[in-house]
Design an enzyme around this catalytic site. Structure first.
Site, short mmCIF file in Angstrom:
data_model
loop_
_atom_site.label_atom_id
_atom_site.label_comp_id
_atom_site.label_asym_id
_atom_site.label_seq_id
_atom_site.Cartn_x
_atom_site.Cartn_y
_atom_site.Cartn_z
CD GLU A 14 -2.65 -1.32 2.53
OE1 GLU A 14 -3.80 -1.76 2.52
OE2 GLU A 14 -2.06 -1.03 3.59
CG ASP A 204 -11.80 -7.73 0.16
OD1 ASP A 204 -12.77 -7.83 0.92
OD2 ASP A 204 -10.75 -7.12 0.49
N1 SAH Z 1 -2.79 -11.37 4.10
C1 SAH Z 1 -2.30 -10.16 4.69
C2 SAH Z 1 -3.21 -9.74 5.82
C3 SAH Z 1 -4.08 -8.68 5.35
S1 SAH Z 1 -5.30 -8.17 6.49
C4 SAH Z 1 -0.90 -10.40 5.17
O1 SAH Z 1 -0.56 -11.53 5.39
O2 SAH Z 1 -0.16 -9.42 5.32
C5 SAH Z 1 -6.19 -7.10 5.43
C6 SAH Z 1 -5.70 -5.69 5.32
O3 SAH Z 1 -6.40 -5.02 4.29
C7 SAH Z 1 -5.97 -4.89 6.58
O4 SAH Z 1 -4.91 -4.00 6.81
C8 SAH Z 1 -7.31 -4.18 6.29
O5 SAH Z 1 -7.27 -2.82 6.66
C9 SAH Z 1 -7.52 -4.29 4.78
N2 SAH Z 1 -8.70 -5.05 4.32
C10 SAH Z 1 -8.92 -5.36 3.01
N3 SAH Z 1 -10.04 -6.08 2.88
C11 SAH Z 1 -10.57 -6.25 4.12
C12 SAH Z 1 -11.72 -6.94 4.60
N4 SAH Z 1 -12.54 -7.62 3.78
N5 SAH Z 1 -11.97 -6.94 5.95
C13 SAH Z 1 -11.12 -6.27 6.78
N6 SAH Z 1 -10.01 -5.61 6.36
C14 SAH Z 1 -9.72 -5.59 5.04
#
Ligand code: SAH
Length: 236
Positions: A14, A204
């Site tokens: 990001e 998503d």
């Molecule tokens: N797979 C990633 C974890 C991502 S958590 C890793 O291993 O690093 C998801 C991140 O994107 C969070 O920082 C949140 O702010 C955002 N996000 C995107 N889609 C989301 C959703 N459906 N629910 C909650 N947060 C979401």
């Protein structure tokens, strides 16, 4: 007062390219985070990855203000859609933010942050307007994405379940997007009196395919968007 802009994202993708674009970057490591200060397109900035979740984001925002002297905070990242009209690839700028997992009822109304009297924490209007103008300039070169402005919800959950999302939407009908940090930054900025804005690209639909969509989107589109919008914002 001299402006110093703190730029927070949760994930490296990001903030892709921002550090490389900085003039005279200076790094400082504090509390498991790397803060990089320098000039970004002539704006004095401090960029940092907060890591994931509300506590992580709150700690980072407070440190930016107290240790690095930032006067404004911008959060840029991705989020899940919480509205039928908000599509993957669209952009949402927060007018206000709610901690959707905050519930101290019956002592305080559901969602209200105890002792603030607020459930929805407003972002700074002027900063958000400048951000919206920057996003529009950037989107001019893109085909299709729509800019939305409204309520963003944050909680310590990656939402990937249509039923859970529907329940949340039922309780918060204005909700446009869900993520995990924005409303924590909002509370810190509210309490410290620092203007802030939050911009999220939709990665998503917060449903059963969220995890796969998210991974794909973050790597392909999100990084390019964040960079383009921050650049347009700094060039102002
Ligand atoms: N797979 C990633 C974890 C991502 S958590 C890793 O291993 O690093 C998801 C991140 O994107 C969070 O920082 C949140 O702010 C955002 N996000 C995107 N889609 C989301 C959703 N459906 N629910 C909650 N947060 C979401």
């Amino acid at each position: 007062m001299q402006t110093r802009l703190g730029i927070i994202s949760a994930l490296a993708e990001e903030q892709h390219g921002l550090i490389e674009a900085m003039e005279n970057p200076r790094r400082a490591v504090l509390g498991m985070r790397e803060y990089t200060s320098g000039k970004l397109w002539n704006v004095d900035t401090v960029a940092v990855l907060s890591r994931i979740g509300k506590v992580a984001a709150a700690m980072t925002a407070a440190t930016l203000v107290e240790r690095f002297g930032v006067t404004h905070i911008l959060f840029t990242g991705v989020a899940g859609s919480a509205d039928f009209d908000v599509r993957v690839g669209d952009i949402v700028i927060a007018e206000s933010l709610v901690q959707h997992d905050m519930d101290a009822s019956p002592l305080f109304p559901r969602f209200e942050v105890p002792l603030t009297g607020l459930a929805q924490l407003p972002s700074d209007r002027e900063l958000s307007n400048r951000l919206a103008a920057a996003a529009r300039r950037f989107l001019d070169g893109e085909n299709g994405p729509v800019l939305h402005r409204g309520l963003i919800g944050s909680g310590d959950q990656f939402i990937h379940d249509g039923v859970r999302l529907a329940a949340l939407k039922n309780a918060l009908p204005d909700l446009l997007a869900v993520e995990m940090e924005g409303a924590a930054v909002a509370q810190v900025c509210f309490e410290l009196g620092v203007p802030f804005a939050v911009i999220r690209t939709i990665s998503d639909n917060a449903n059963e395919s969220a995890a796969t969509d998210f991974m794909h989107f973050v790597q392909t589109v999100a990084s390019r968007y964040s960079f383009g919008i921050v650049k347009a914002f700094c060039e102002g």
